[in-house]
Scaffold this active site. Structure first.
Site, PDB file in Angstrom:
ATOM      1  CD  GLU A  13      -1.916   2.388   1.288  1.00  0.00           C
ATOM      2  OE1 GLU A  13      -1.309   2.905   0.349  1.00  0.00           O
ATOM      3  OE2 GLU A  13      -2.186   2.769   2.437  1.00  0.00           O
ATOM      4  CD  GLU A  23       3.012   9.188   1.768  1.00  0.00           C
ATOM      5  OE1 GLU A  23       3.573   8.153   2.115  1.00  0.00           O
ATOM      6  OE2 GLU A  23       1.850   9.360   2.176  1.00  0.00           O
TER       7      GLU A  23
HETATM    8  C1  LIG Z   1       0.975   3.435   3.692  1.00  0.00           C
HETATM    9  S1  LIG Z   1       2.031   2.658   4.888  1.00  0.00           S
HETATM   10  C2  LIG Z   1       0.947   1.131   4.797  1.00  0.00           C
HETATM   11  C3  LIG Z   1       1.337   0.117   5.854  1.00  0.00           C
HETATM   12  C4  LIG Z   1       0.642  -1.045   5.662  1.00  0.00           C
HETATM   13  N1  LIG Z   1       1.174  -1.982   4.510  1.00  0.00           N
HETATM   14  C5  LIG Z   1      -0.930  -0.941   5.608  1.00  0.00           C
HETATM   15  O1  LIG Z   1      -1.437  -1.148   4.552  1.00  0.00           O
HETATM   16  O2  LIG Z   1      -1.457  -0.627   6.727  1.00  0.00           O
HETATM   17  C6  LIG Z   1       3.490   2.323   4.092  1.00  0.00           C
HETATM   18  C7  LIG Z   1       4.420   1.806   4.948  1.00  0.00           C
HETATM   19  O3  LIG Z   1       5.675   1.704   4.247  1.00  0.00           O
HETATM   20  C8  LIG Z   1       6.938   1.768   5.064  1.00  0.00           C
HETATM   21  N2  LIG Z   1       7.845   2.296   4.002  1.00  0.00           N
HETATM   22  C9  LIG Z   1       7.686   3.096   2.886  1.00  0.00           C
HETATM   23  N3  LIG Z   1       8.773   3.223   2.156  1.00  0.00           N
HETATM   24  C10 LIG Z   1       9.503   1.935   2.500  1.00  0.00           C
HETATM   25  C11 LIG Z   1      10.752   1.452   2.341  1.00  0.00           C
HETATM   26  N4  LIG Z   1      11.566   2.362   0.974  1.00  0.00           N
HETATM   27  N5  LIG Z   1      11.382   0.404   2.765  1.00  0.00           N
HETATM   28  C12 LIG Z   1      10.672  -0.223   3.767  1.00  0.00           C
HETATM   29  N6  LIG Z   1       9.541   0.439   4.160  1.00  0.00           N
HETATM   30  C13 LIG Z   1       9.038   1.586   3.558  1.00  0.00           C
HETATM   31  C14 LIG Z   1       6.404   3.024   5.904  1.00  0.00           C
HETATM   32  O4  LIG Z   1       7.224   3.228   6.953  1.00  0.00           O
HETATM   33  C15 LIG Z   1       5.064   2.760   6.303  1.00  0.00           C
HETATM   34  O5  LIG Z   1       5.086   2.174   7.204  1.00  0.00           O
END
Ligand SMILES: C[S@@+](CC[C@H](N)C(=O)[O-])C[C@H]1O[C@@H](n2cnc3c(N)ncnc32)[C@H](O)[C@@H]1O
Length: 375
Positions: A132, A141
């Site tokens: 997501e 973002e």
């Molecule tokens: C929009 S949230 C979605 C969280 C979860 N998958 C959900 O659907 O409820 C995006 C998540 O991705 C993580 N994230 C973003 N970029 C990332 C990266 N390059 N590597 C690992 N995690 C990442 C963020 O820290 C965040 O917790």
């Protein structure tokens, strides 16, 4: 494109990781923020249905969840029969995801890895990438970059992307927000004038040389920054158009870095005031052409009377609004590029004109440009 800050190349923009963590990742480490996303029932229902109506894509498969957050998608993938789920999360939220997987009895299937997806090493290629990654108006973002990099590195040639497709939508709108924002801006400038006077009177320094930069700064903040809003469908005053489409299986970093879209929209009768434009997105879970979903699921963030999402819509207001007549056409060009000083934010420009009629000899309004910042 050049590889400077904010520029994009085949490898993506150069990122200061420390600043990126402080500016972007830090909020995702908080449960209150994850809870906001977990409470968005439109989002939750769509991802849940995409997995459980298409368990063939998960049963006995190796899954990668990019940005697992609380671990919710990884846990669902395990419950749908995945053999192994690599759940990668950049922040300390990874610890909670690990707890949650154990609390739901899938700790042997879900392996939570704390780290940036760009840096982690997986022991094998995966059948499915689920993520997501969508921000306001889809691309704010810039997390899609991370998903693209993960896909190019870890997805098997026969693999499936969840979601598989994404679209950015734009529509002309009417809104009362512009008036309020203009009033806020004017109040701030009145306050500045008395501040100048007081500073001169009491402290003997004339600050008026700073009036212009202050005005520019405040104009940008009040009048040129995109606004979050949950629009009612009746506020849309012309047919929405698609500004950009992504096939998540093939989109490149270059594709994700900018949007350039021309449009021509007939304005609907009965409103006669064009306040600006709204942008939103939808994503589809279709599987891949050779391995399609049993049931296609769509997640939309379009204006709706019944179902809003935490993404809402992004609103770009014209100052002043444009008066139009029935049957007038608004045409122009939308250009979105990455902000120079922060690759996760966008600069957005509408170049548009109102055509009074379809007749080529119709009266043309002059071009007007509006710069917005998706901040
Ligand atoms: C929009 S949230 C979605 C969280 C979860 N998958 C959900 O659907 O409820 C995006 C998540 O991705 C993580 N994230 C973003 N970029 C990332 C990266 N390059 N590597 C690992 N995690 C990442 C963020 O820290 C965040 O917790």
């Amino acid at each position: 494109m050049s590889r400077g800050a904010g520029g994009a190349s085949m490898a993506g923009p150069v990122v200061d990781k420390g600043a990126d963590f402080a500016n972007y990742f830090c909020t995702y480490a908080f449960l209150y923020h994850q809870k906001e996303m977990l409470s968005d029932s439109v989002r939750m229902d769509a991802y849940h249905a995409s997995i459980f109506k298409n368990t063939k894509h998960f049963k006995n498969k190796i899954v990668l969840d990019v940005g697992t957050g609380s671990g919710i998608l990884a846990i669902w993938a395990a419950q749908a029969g995945a053999k192994k789920v690599y759940a990668v999360e950049a922040t300390k939220m990874a610890e909670h995801a690990r707890q949650l997987a154990a609390g739901n009895g899938v700790q042997d299937i879900v392996e939570v890895i704390e780290g940036s997806i760009e840096d982690v090493e997986l022991p094998e290629m995966v059948d499915v990438i689920i993520s997501e990654w969508m921000g306001y108006f889809l691309i704010r973002e810039s997390m899609f970059d991370s998903v693209i990099k993960a896909r190019d590195r870890w997805l098997k040639p026969t693999g499936v992307m969840y979601p598989s497709h994404a679209r950015m939508w734009v529509a002309p709108i009417r809104s009362g927000l512009g008036k309020a924002k203009l009033q806020d801006y004017e109040n701030v400038m009145v306050d500045w004038d008395s501040f100048i006077q007081d500073t001169n009177d009491y402290y003997g320094v004339n600050m008026s040389v700073l009036t212009k930069p202050f005005q520019e700064e405040q104009k940008k903040y009040y009048l040129q920054t995109a606004l979050w809003n949950n629009l009612h469908p009746s506020q849309i005053i012309g047919a929405p158009f698609i500004a950009k489409e992504f096939d998540c299986l093939t989109a490149s970093l270059k594709d994700a870095a900018s949007v350039h879209s021309s449009f021509q929209v007939e304005l609907w009768e009965g409103q006669l005031k064009l306040s600006g434009f709204a942008g939103w997105f939808d994503v589809q879970f279709k599987g891949r052409a050779e391995d399609p979903a049993d049931q296609i699921i769509e997640l939309t963030t379009s204006p709706s009377a019944e179902k809003s999402t935490h993404w809402g819509q992004q609103v770009f207001l014209l100052q002043p609004p444009l008066d139009y007549e029935c049957g007038n056409i608004i045409e122009g060009q939308l250009d979105i590029t990455r902000a120079k000083d922060n690759h996760r934010l966008m600069d957005l420009k509408f170049t548009h004109r109102l055509i009074r009629s379809r007749d080529a000899n119709g009266v043309l309004a002059p071009f007007t440009c509006s710069d917005f910042y998706l901040e």
